[in-house]
Design a protein around this motif. Structure first.
Motif, PDB file in Angstrom:
ATOM      1  N   LEU A  27       0.826  -1.206   0.000  1.00 24.56           N
ATOM      2  CA  LEU A  27       0.000   0.000   0.000  1.00 24.56           C
ATOM      3  C   LEU A  27       0.863   1.261   0.000  1.00 24.56           C
ATOM      4  O   LEU A  27       0.537   2.249  -0.658  1.00 24.56           O
ATOM      5  N   GLY A  28       1.968   1.244   0.724  1.00 24.06           N
ATOM      6  CA  GLY A  28       2.884   2.377   0.736  1.00 24.06           C
ATOM      7  C   GLY A  28       3.502   2.627  -0.626  1.00 24.06           C
ATOM      8  O   GLY A  28       3.635   3.766  -1.074  1.00 24.06           O
ATOM      9  N   VAL A  29       3.903   1.538  -1.314  1.00 27.96           N
ATOM     10  CA  VAL A  29       4.493   1.672  -2.647  1.00 27.96           C
ATOM     11  C   VAL A  29       3.458   2.210  -3.626  1.00 27.96           C
ATOM     12  O   VAL A  29       3.740   3.115  -4.425  1.00 27.96           O
ATOM     13  N   VAL A  30       2.238   1.686  -3.587  1.00 30.41           N
ATOM     14  CA  VAL A  30       1.178   2.158  -4.486  1.00 30.41           C
ATOM     15  C   VAL A  30       0.868   3.625  -4.216  1.00 30.41           C
ATOM     16  O   VAL A  30       0.714   4.426  -5.145  1.00 30.41           O
ATOM     17  N   GLY A  47       2.892   5.856  -2.998  1.00 25.13           N
ATOM     18  CA  GLY A  47       4.037   6.629  -3.475  1.00 25.13           C
ATOM     19  C   GLY A  47       3.992   6.830  -4.982  1.00 25.13           C
ATOM     20  O   GLY A  47       4.234   7.929  -5.477  1.00 25.13           O
ATOM     21  N   PHE A  48       3.690   5.765  -5.718  1.00 24.60           N
ATOM     22  CA  PHE A  48       3.578   5.889  -7.174  1.00 24.60           C
ATOM     23  C   PHE A  48       2.424   6.803  -7.573  1.00 24.60           C
ATOM     24  O   PHE A  48       2.544   7.599  -8.506  1.00 24.60           O
ATOM     25  N   ALA A  49       1.310   6.705  -6.864  1.00 26.42           N
ATOM     26  CA  ALA A  49       0.164   7.553  -7.174  1.00 26.42           C
ATOM     27  C   ALA A  49       0.512   9.021  -6.934  1.00 26.42           C
ATOM     28  O   ALA A  49       0.160   9.898  -7.737  1.00 26.42           O
ATOM     29  N   LEU A  50       1.205   9.301  -5.843  1.00 27.16           N
ATOM     30  CA  LEU A  50       1.599  10.673  -5.546  1.00 27.16           C
ATOM     31  C   LEU A  50       2.570  11.206  -6.594  1.00 27.16           C
ATOM     32  O   LEU A  50       2.421  12.333  -7.070  1.00 27.16           O
ATOM     33  N   CYS A  51       3.543  10.404  -6.982  1.00 18.85           N
ATOM     34  CA  CYS A  51       4.482  10.822  -8.031  1.00 18.85           C
ATOM     35  C   CYS A  51       3.750  11.081  -9.339  1.00 18.85           C
ATOM     36  O   CYS A  51       4.034  12.062 -10.041  1.00 18.85           O
ATOM     37  N   PHE A  52       2.818  10.225  -9.696  1.00 18.75           N
ATOM     38  CA  PHE A  52       2.053  10.387 -10.925  1.00 18.75           C
ATOM     39  C   PHE A  52       1.268  11.695 -10.906  1.00 18.75           C
ATOM     40  O   PHE A  52       1.271  12.449 -11.873  1.00 18.75           O
ATOM     41  N   LEU A  53       0.614  11.978  -9.788  1.00 17.21           N
ATOM     42  CA  LEU A  53      -0.169  13.211  -9.685  1.00 17.21           C
ATOM     43  C   LEU A  53       0.712  14.450  -9.727  1.00 17.21           C
ATOM     44  O   LEU A  53       0.361  15.454 -10.352  1.00 17.21           O
ATOM     45  N   LEU A  54       1.871  14.409  -9.084  1.00 16.79           N
ATOM     46  CA  LEU A  54       2.765  15.565  -9.078  1.00 16.79           C
ATOM     47  C   LEU A  54       3.371  15.822 -10.449  1.00 16.79           C
ATOM     48  O   LEU A  54       3.579  16.973 -10.841  1.00 16.79           O
ATOM     49  N   LEU A  55       3.648  14.771 -11.195  1.00 17.50           N
ATOM     50  CA  LEU A  55       4.232  14.950 -12.518  1.00 17.50           C
ATOM     51  C   LEU A  55       3.209  15.409 -13.549  1.00 17.50           C
ATOM     52  O   LEU A  55       3.565  16.011 -14.554  1.00 17.50           O
ATOM     53  N   ARG A  56       1.939  15.141 -13.318  1.00 14.54           N
ATOM     54  CA  ARG A  56       0.894  15.514 -14.272  1.00 14.54           C
ATOM     55  C   ARG A  56       0.392  16.935 -14.099  1.00 14.54           C
ATOM     56  O   ARG A  56      -0.272  17.458 -14.984  1.00 14.54           O
ATOM     57  N   ARG A  57       0.682  17.564 -12.962  1.00 12.55           N
ATOM     58  CA  ARG A  57       0.133  18.903 -12.727  1.00 12.55           C
ATOM     59  C   ARG A  57       0.720  19.893 -13.709  1.00 12.55           C
ATOM     60  O   ARG A  57       1.845  19.763 -14.183  1.00 12.55           O
ATOM     61  N   LYS A  58      -0.059  20.908 -14.002  1.00 13.13           N
ATOM     62  CA  LYS A  58       0.358  21.913 -14.971  1.00 13.13           C
ATOM     63  C   LYS A  58       1.261  22.929 -14.308  1.00 13.13           C
ATOM     64  O   LYS A  58       0.999  23.395 -13.211  1.00 13.13           O
TER      65      LYS A  58
END
Length: 88
Positions: free
Chosen positions: A14-17, A19-30
């Motif tokens: 759950l921690g790894v998932v 972390g990946f979700a947070l990285c994905f959201l941060l990289l997608r922001r404008k």
């Protein structure tokens, strides 16, 4: 570690998932595009205004001096602040 192998691996997964979700959201922001800062336009202060600015600056009344320069010259805040700080 709780000692329970299933719980430990579940928490890790759950921690790894997360972390990946947070990285994905941060990289997608404008990213906000800020315009480049324009260079200051050279402005010469009139002698009477220059003496007032020097008096205000000597008294430590920088804000009033900046307001006065903006009113008399019509320049923007950045230029007025620069003129007040660098007048001689």
């Amino acid at each position: 570690m709780t000692g329970d192998v299933v719980t430990d691996w579940t928490s890790f997964a759950l921690g790894v998932v997360a972390g990946f979700a947070l990285c994905f959201l941060l990289l997608r922001r404008k990213r906000v595009q800020t315009p480049p800062v324009q260079p200051l336009q050279p402005v010469e202060l009139p002698p009477d205004l220059k003496s007032l600015v020097l008096l205000y600056r000597a008294d430590g009344r920088l804000i009033e001096a900046v307001k006065l320069v903006r009113e008399r010259t019509g320049c923007d805040l950045r230029t007025a602040k620069y003129l007040v700080e660098h007048v001689r």
